[in-house]
Design an enzyme around this catalytic site. Sequence first.
Site, short mmCIF file in Angstrom:
data_model
loop_
_atom_site.label_atom_id
_atom_site.label_comp_id
_atom_site.label_asym_id
_atom_site.label_seq_id
_atom_site.Cartn_x
_atom_site.Cartn_y
_atom_site.Cartn_z
N LYS A 113 0.87 -1.19 0.00
CA LYS A 113 0.00 0.00 0.00
C LYS A 113 0.90 1.23 0.00
O LYS A 113 2.04 1.18 0.47
CB LYS A 113 -0.90 0.04 1.25
CG LYS A 113 -2.19 0.80 1.05
CD LYS A 113 -3.20 0.05 0.22
CE LYS A 113 -4.49 0.84 0.08
NZ LYS A 113 -5.53 0.08 -0.63
N ASP A 153 -6.93 4.42 -4.89
CA ASP A 153 -7.58 4.28 -3.59
C ASP A 153 -8.25 5.64 -3.35
O ASP A 153 -8.49 6.40 -4.31
CB ASP A 153 -6.56 3.93 -2.49
CG ASP A 153 -7.22 3.45 -1.20
OD1 ASP A 153 -7.71 2.32 -1.17
OD2 ASP A 153 -7.26 4.21 -0.22
#
Length: 455
Positions: A113, A153
């Site tokens: 991430k 995201d």
Amino acid sequence: MVLPYEPEFQQAYDELVSAVEDSTLFTEQPKYKKVIPVASVPERVIQFRVAWENDKGEIEVNNGYRVQFNSALGPYKGGLRFHPSVNLSILKFLGFEQIFKNALTGLSMGGGKGGSDFNPKGRTDSEIRRFCVAFMRQLARHIGPDTDVPAGDIGVGGREIGFLFGAYKQMRNHWAGVLTGKGLSWGGSLIRPEATGYGCVYYVEKMIEKATNGKETFAGKRVAISGSGNVAQYAALKVIELGGTVVSLSDSKGAIISKNGITKEQVAAIAAAKIQFKSLEEIIAESASVFSGENSVEYLAGVRPWTKVGQVDVALPSATQNEVSGDEAKALVEAGCKFIAEGSNMGSTKEAIEVFEANRASGVWYAPGKAANCGGVAVSGLEMAQNSARVQWTNEEVDAKLKDIMYTCFDNCYQTAIKYSTEKTEGTLPSLLKGANIAGFIKVADAMFDQGDVF
């Protein structure tokens, strides 16, 4: 080692460890205990400075990050988030979740991430483009189609992915499927924007079918959804398509409640305005004709929808982490909610999860985000496959593969929960929380043993 100043990561770590420890796995196969301390430390954490020029010609500086957590199953895979709240704790929590979520898709993807504390709200396209170029200037050396494949995201949509991809291509002189969520004309996959929302609904479809022995579907169900971004929009559209009634959506400033059900036209109006970062309150005011008459909605400022929706059958938290509190979970159970599935990552607090799990004997069933929302990264994996083969599949092909992945994921979680359960209560629904965590953990752990990461 989990650090006390990383509360989000601590919560994600605790959820996995407690689920695995409260099962028969370690008793039956003690070797798996060795994996926890290794898998809970990222393989690599990259932090960098992002210095860029705003429209006034002034320099601004942000923090950039990439947490490359685990590559046992494939290249690091996970989104980039641009939001002022971004810090290492949040990215480590998201990356840790991503490891096991990606494992549950059955595809060859590790977990990672990244992102920045840059806030795209209120910025011009030119500023966002310059920021993306500066961000990629630092990130490009650490990613690649067989190394690390980021996606979007919160705060990183199609526009940002385009700017990032263009910058990577110029810097590396290399066209490769290094980012997912790309435009359809340059390597993107059909159904990718819809995938997380659709996938969450497909997962709940199986929950309803299993809990009712095939007697019930989404038809006639009242469904509360939070959020109004990509995940919430497509979850709402799929619920409407399957005959359910969507009674709520929300954003960071408030919620809308609909007695007769939010319509496809209302979702379309919200989707068009959210690209411009407009609030639900502004959208309703500017699109009054779409939100009036039989289709009127009530806007409630400063609240989440859970305690305001009345009788409800299904809840899909689809906004951000920890958006359902313990008290809100109790309110949902009292309102008759039987199925809760997270479209967002770690959407429920520890207290909320305890409420849902405590009511399984009375038919309340909770699915954690690492299982229920894995459809998004699953289609990212399908996009990577299409890029590698230089082909593009049809809507129908991708949707069929997505549905199959979500159905298989549910069956895996369900069977694993039963296999390793310590409960002997006949007729109680098995814990999908435990099933998802254990199934994902075992797949990653086995790969780590095989590769000598644990011995």
